[in-house]
Motif scaffolding. Structure first.
Motif: not given
Length: 263
Positions: A35-38, A18-24
């Protein structure tokens, strides 16, 4: 509980992503995600499962068969049939009883012991030689090896990991165990901890203690492990639904120290 610990560890990794992808990062509220939460697409899960089964070399098994396996193991563990019925979503206890209880008398004690090895008791052990799995032990993304335990003079146990009988040790632990079950449980915890620390998946645990004679069971233990290289789910390889925007058995014949052999 170990399951709770695994979820805590996974949540920590998820927070890092979550920290690595930030707003994405996509906030779905789901536990298992890309890994991007999707959210994971069902087709991705199916293909991933099928791929692991093929790599394992085991007979074909459907993803849905895991539901039947979970129900059978739950009944075998002594859980009330009403609990299993509610877990499966059956409309009545009779359906659950007719479907599963007929297979339980056919279950052998060895199978029950193999299942229990997957959920080991907490047996303290000491790592004498850290586990190191050489590249030669891997077949694609899958590695299979054994943990061979032997009672040492004085009653302590030594458990060594080996790819094959008579091969070099891949690592070793010692423990003050009471018997072969303790040795097997300590081996499972050792391998599970190694997998967690090295981003690997513990795919299968098989307890082979029944391969020993009654006389040997007080002195030897044998467990086989199948592990897989973990890969963070990627976004390639599956299409988004239309309309959605794209997102940014053999028994080992020597002890770990090479001094004693099974008959």
């Amino acid at each position: 509980m170990e399951s709770a610990d695994n979820l805590v560890n996974f949540r920590a990794k998820q927070e890092q992503k979550r920290q690595e992808w930030r707003d994405a990062y996509v906030e779905t509220g789901r536990v298992w995600t890309h890994e991007n939460g999707e959210a994971l697409h069902p087709d991705w899960i199916f293909r991933r499962f099928t791929h692991l089964v093929e790599l394992s070399g085991l007979p074909p098994v459907r993803l849905h068969d895991l539901r039947h396996l979970a129900a059978t193991l739950s009944l075998l563990a002594g859980n009330d049939i009403k609990v299993v019925q509610e877990k499966l979503g059956h409309s009545s206890r009779q359906i659950t009883s007719d479907t599963y209880t007929s297979v339980l008398p056919e279950m052998m004690r060895a199978e029950a012991e193999s299942v229990m090895a997957v959920v080991p008791r907490d047996v303290p052990s000491e790592v004498r030689t850290p586990l190191a799995i050489p590249e030669a032990a891997w077949r694609g993304d899958i590695a299979v090896f054994f943990a061979h335990g032997a009672r040492q003079p004085g009653g302590a146990w030594a458990v060594g990991a080996q790819a094959q009988p008579e091969s070099d040790l891949l690592g070793m632990i010692t423990l003050a165990g009471r018997g072969q079950d303790d040795a097997a449980n300590a081996a499972v915890k050792w391998i599970r901890d190694h997998c967690t620390a090295n981003d690997l998946e513990l795919v299968r645990v098989e307890n082979f203690n029944d391969r020993y004679s009654e006389e040997q069971r007080s002195d030897f233990s044998l467990t086989r492990f199948t592990i897989a290289r973990s890969e963070a789910p990627g976004l390639d390889g599956w299409a988004l639904p239309t309309g959605l925007p794209p997102a940014a058995s053999r028994t080992a014949r020597r002890t770990p120290n090479g001094r004693r052999k099974a008959a």
